[in-house]
Design a protein around this motif. Sequence first.
Motif, mmCIF file in Angstrom:
data_model
loop_
_atom_site.group_PDB
_atom_site.id
_atom_site.type_symbol
_atom_site.label_atom_id
_atom_site.label_comp_id
_atom_site.label_asym_id
_atom_site.label_seq_id
_atom_site.Cartn_x
_atom_site.Cartn_y
_atom_site.Cartn_z
ATOM 1 N N LYS A 190 -13.591 -28.416 87.304
ATOM 2 C CA LYS A 190 -13.638 -27.081 87.893
ATOM 3 C C LYS A 190 -14.163 -27.095 89.321
ATOM 4 N N HIS A 191 -14.930 -28.126 89.682
ATOM 5 C CA HIS A 191 -15.466 -28.208 91.038
ATOM 6 C C HIS A 191 -14.437 -28.749 92.027
ATOM 7 N N ARG A 192 -13.259 -29.191 91.527
ATOM 8 C CA ARG A 192 -12.191 -29.695 92.388
ATOM 9 C C ARG A 192 -11.117 -28.627 92.547
ATOM 10 N N ASN A 193 -10.331 -28.757 93.632
ATOM 11 C CA ASN A 193 -9.261 -27.792 93.849
ATOM 12 C C ASN A 193 -8.047 -28.143 92.993
ATOM 13 N N TYR A 194 -7.034 -27.273 93.027
ATOM 14 C CA TYR A 194 -5.859 -27.454 92.184
ATOM 15 C C TYR A 194 -5.047 -28.686 92.585
ATOM 16 N N GLU A 195 -4.999 -28.969 93.881
ATOM 17 C CA GLU A 195 -4.201 -30.120 94.320
ATOM 18 C C GLU A 195 -4.803 -31.426 93.830
ATOM 19 N N TRP A 196 -6.134 -31.496 93.773
ATOM 20 C CA TRP A 196 -6.792 -32.709 93.258
ATOM 21 C C TRP A 196 -6.321 -32.992 91.843
ATOM 22 N N ASN A 197 -6.335 -31.981 90.984
ATOM 23 C CA ASN A 197 -5.946 -32.156 89.587
ATOM 24 C C ASN A 197 -4.453 -32.451 89.452
ATOM 25 N N CYS A 198 -3.645 -31.820 90.303
ATOM 26 C CA CYS A 198 -2.205 -32.085 90.240
ATOM 27 C C CYS A 198 -1.899 -33.519 90.644
#
Length: 336
Positions: free
Chosen positions: A126-134
């Motif tokens: 949750k502390h990372r942005n969406y692009e990191w997870n993608c």
Amino acid sequence: MTAPLHLQQTFEQHEMLASLIAPSCECEKKDHRKEKIYLFQDFQLQRSDGRVLTSIQSYSAVSANYSLRYRKPAGGFHRKRRACDAGCGPERTRSIYSRMVSPLLLVACSLIGWFSLYVSFCHLNKHRNYEWNCRIVTVIHGFLIISLSAYVGFIDGPWPFTHPGSLNTALQVQVLCLTLGYFIFDLCWCVYFQTERLLMLVHHVLSILGINMALILGESATEVNAVLFGSEITNPLLQARWFLREMGHYHSFCGDLVDFLFVALFTTVRIGVGANLLWCELVSPTPRWFVKVGGVAMYIVSWAFMISIWRFAWKKSVMKYQWVSHKQRNNHRKIQ
């Protein structure tokens, strides 16, 4: 002179498997050859009509051509079946429907799986942005598809440089469905968040169209799988560059090493080996013309990426040289 006993048994097994495939229409019945082929100890071939064939000089080649009758039909039988499909409307509709029901389910499961994996990473990080997870999902897909496509191309076969346009195998269909679900997910994500340039979106669209074409036709998955391997083999390095930049470690020896490996691998595989694969595709009479056009389009996209990468590499090399020269001059002044 008769064939050796173990070779006779091998041919009997091949003939039994070939007999299990019933022709779907009258055109295939006419083209379904019945003559037996015998292998002599001097590696000459003789058909049942007595004519000797000397074009094939080894048992392995004879076995491969013989097995094509029930697994991957040779050019003549393949062409006959295409002409027949064009004329037999109901048979053609049922054939396409039967080929697409299972792949559609696999693609749907793949799409749901990749999206669920992305949502899971979003909840965990949750502390990372969406692009990191993608991009984490992209790395997982890259390593997975590299492994599967390498196994399909190098071990399971057929070899894409010698058998372009051959019929799809079950494993090829599964790999294509798995990666098609990912490309659909990633294309939707890129369009929604608008993070990629037009060239990357064109690459995704061409990949989706190419995979769909191979699944619908029931052929040419061999070369499509090879293109996937060449496209994805540089993907982990590309994602590593992004993660190093996000963590602030890009301007280091590790960042330089990743950049060098990425440029070298992209130039060697996607441009060098890709040119050889495209040539084999174009000169082969088996693949359909629009499959060849798709191969040319993908290679043009690779060259567009290559030009952009070379510009970046040249700019970075010049900046690196200027930085080193400036540092050496400063050190020289301090010594004086």
